[in-house]
Motif scaffolding. Structure first.
Motif, short mmCIF file in Angstrom:
data_model
loop_
_atom_site.label_atom_id
_atom_site.label_comp_id
_atom_site.label_asym_id
_atom_site.label_seq_id
_atom_site.Cartn_x
_atom_site.Cartn_y
_atom_site.Cartn_z
N THR A 186 7.45 12.38 -18.96
CA THR A 186 8.10 11.76 -18.33
C THR A 186 7.78 11.38 -16.63
N ASP A 187 7.14 12.49 -16.16
CA ASP A 187 6.78 12.69 -14.80
C ASP A 187 5.36 11.83 -14.58
N THR A 188 4.37 12.03 -15.56
CA THR A 188 3.15 10.96 -15.41
C THR A 188 3.32 9.72 -15.74
N ASN A 189 3.95 9.49 -16.84
CA ASN A 189 4.38 7.85 -17.13
C ASN A 189 5.19 7.21 -15.99
N GLY A 190 6.08 8.12 -15.37
CA GLY A 190 7.03 7.90 -14.38
C GLY A 190 5.96 7.38 -12.86
N ALA A 191 4.88 8.17 -12.78
CA ALA A 191 4.16 8.03 -11.57
C ALA A 191 3.18 6.97 -11.91
N ILE A 192 2.55 6.78 -13.09
CA ILE A 192 1.54 5.83 -13.40
C ILE A 192 2.30 4.36 -13.21
N ALA A 193 3.46 4.18 -13.84
CA ALA A 193 4.11 2.95 -13.91
C ALA A 193 4.57 2.74 -12.18
N GLY A 194 5.00 3.75 -11.43
CA GLY A 194 5.85 3.66 -10.30
C GLY A 194 4.82 3.10 -9.41
N GLY A 195 3.70 3.50 -9.41
CA GLY A 195 2.27 2.86 -8.62
C GLY A 195 2.14 1.55 -8.74
N LEU A 196 2.25 1.01 -9.78
CA LEU A 196 2.32 -0.43 -10.16
C LEU A 196 3.29 -1.01 -9.53
N LEU A 197 4.44 -0.55 -9.79
CA LEU A 197 5.81 -1.23 -9.39
C LEU A 197 6.01 -1.33 -7.82
N GLY A 198 5.28 -0.28 -7.31
CA GLY A 198 5.62 -0.01 -5.75
C GLY A 198 4.31 -0.96 -5.11
N ALA A 199 3.25 -1.39 -5.72
CA ALA A 199 2.27 -2.24 -5.47
C ALA A 199 2.63 -3.77 -5.69
N THR A 217 0.75 -1.26 0.07
CA THR A 217 -0.05 0.11 -0.03
C THR A 217 0.86 1.23 -0.14
N LEU A 218 1.70 1.15 0.98
CA LEU A 218 2.85 2.34 0.89
C LEU A 218 3.39 2.44 -0.39
N GLY A 219 3.98 1.19 -0.85
CA GLY A 219 4.87 1.18 -1.95
C GLY A 219 3.96 1.89 -3.31
N ALA A 220 2.63 1.59 -3.42
CA ALA A 220 1.87 2.08 -4.44
C ALA A 220 1.91 3.48 -4.24
N LEU A 221 1.47 4.33 -3.22
CA LEU A 221 1.22 5.62 -3.09
C LEU A 221 2.73 6.34 -3.35
N VAL A 232 3.90 6.23 -6.94
CA VAL A 232 3.41 7.44 -7.81
C VAL A 232 4.26 8.62 -7.38
N HIS A 233 4.48 9.05 -6.26
CA HIS A 233 5.38 10.25 -5.72
C HIS A 233 6.57 9.89 -6.49
N THR A 234 7.27 9.06 -6.33
CA THR A 234 8.82 8.81 -6.65
C THR A 234 8.66 8.70 -8.12
N GLY A 235 8.07 8.09 -8.99
CA GLY A 235 7.92 8.25 -10.36
C GLY A 235 7.74 9.95 -11.05
N ASP A 236 6.89 10.48 -10.31
CA ASP A 236 6.43 11.75 -10.56
C ASP A 236 7.91 12.76 -10.45
N SER A 237 8.34 12.52 -9.34
CA SER A 237 9.46 13.43 -8.82
C SER A 237 10.69 13.22 -9.52
#
Length: 334
Positions: free
Chosen positions: A287-300, A10-14, A17-22
């Motif tokens: 890059t920020d939005t693709n990073g955020a969307i992919a980052g959420g899946l990877l974190g989950a 759960t924390l990984g997913a949230l 998103v933040h990590t991929g965005d940043s």
């Protein structure tokens, strides 16, 4: 009551998103060739800057609007705890719209009161402006034909804090429709959130993608089905090395189905969270939005432990996101 999901994914997913965005904010709008010449193996640190001169780890609109949706789920849980036995009486889409409007109008952390965001998508601005006039989350949105990725980037709290597929699908689509009511967007959000929910519950990446495909089929959206299938065939490492080319002809410009395909490909890539996310950003474009969307899946998929600590420590809303997630999950467990 269904047991709440494990804390780590759960924390990984949230925070994914933040990590991929940043991470991606530094290179937003930059071409693959320019990125390759400047960062031959990819950008591996959160350094800020970019087109909008972001401080390192600062939220762009991707994370800010994810926060708006997260706050809506916090408010729903507080509503439930206050004594209502009918959680469905709480309109989470309306609450998310209200929180998003606060963001638009400058009632937001580290923003001057009344100031507008420095980065906002056209469909998001259109939808929130309509909502400001109508206060009806069902009577706004940019309309059919506007299929940007601006609702997909913010939708993940629904996957994490709503139990049951039927409720998640309904809420995913309703929250998307506040700004992005094209079926490609609403269905993509529903699909994405079912994939996330499956991952958090322990499904394999392939199993979770199969669930997403099942949802797209049930909602009769062939274009989203095709985007999922396309993602299954893509190689993130190959595209990151060679460039978008014919595989991604619109060069990751912000089209929702392309962002969904990239995220599916990232999820199915067996490499580490860091290596996959670096390559998603290395593709260039949005890059920020693709990073955020992919980052959420990877974190989950991988849990918060997989996110490099040097990235986590820079995130603007890390502490708040962790506190809110723990609080909501604890409340739901009681």
């Amino acid at each position: 009551m269904t047991a709440p999901p494990p804390l780590s994914p759960t924390l990984g997913a949230l925070l994914g998103v933040h990590t991929g965005d940043s991470l991606g904010a530094t290179l937003e709008f930059t071409t693959h060739s320019r990125i390759k010449s400047t960062y031959p193996t990819g950008l591996r640190d959160i350094i800020g800057g970019g087109a909008f001169s972001w401080p390192p780890g600062h939220a762009t609109d991707d994370t800010d609007l994810t926060r708006a949706v997260l706050l809506a789920y916090r408010d729903r849980e507080e509503f439930r705890k206050a004594g209502s036995s009918q959680a469905e009486e709480f309109d989470v889409a309306k609450c998310a719209a209200e929180c998003s409007l606060k963001w638009l109008e400058g009632d937001w952390p580290e923003r001057k009161k009344g100031s507008r965001p420095i980065d906002i998508g056209g469909a998001t601005l259109t939808g929130l402006s309509k909502y400001a006039r109508s206060r009806d989350p069902k009577n706004c949105g940019a309309g059919p034909g506007s299929a940007g990725n601006g609702s997909l980037m913010r939708c993940i709290p629904t996957a994490l804090f709503t139990r049951g597929r039927e409720g998640r699908i309904k809420e995913s689509m309703a929250i998307s429709a506040v700004t992005h009511n094209d079926a490609r967007c609403t269905v993509s959000c529903a699909v994405y959130n079912e994939i996330v929910a499956s991952l958090v519950s322990g499904a394999t990446p392939k199993g979770a993608v199969d669930v997403g495909l099942e949802v797209a089929t049930s909602l009769d959206c062939p274009s989203v089905e095709a985007a999922i299938s396309r993602g299954e065939s893509l190689s993130i490492s190959k595209i990151a090395e060679e460039g978008p080319g014919e595989e991604l002809p619109d060069r990751t410009s912000g089209y929702v189905l392309q962002s969904l395909s990239v995220a599916i490909a990232a999820l199915l890539d067996p490499r580490s969270f860091e290596d996959v996310l670096v390559d998603v950003v290395r593709i260039g474009g949005d890059t920020d939005t693709n990073g955020a969307i992919a980052g959420g899946l990877l974190g989950a998929r991988d849990g918060i432990e997989a996110i490099p600590p040097r990235w986590l420590e820079k995130l603007q809303f890390r502490g708040e996101f962790e506190e809110l997630a723990r609080s909501i999950l604890q409340s739901q467990a009681n």
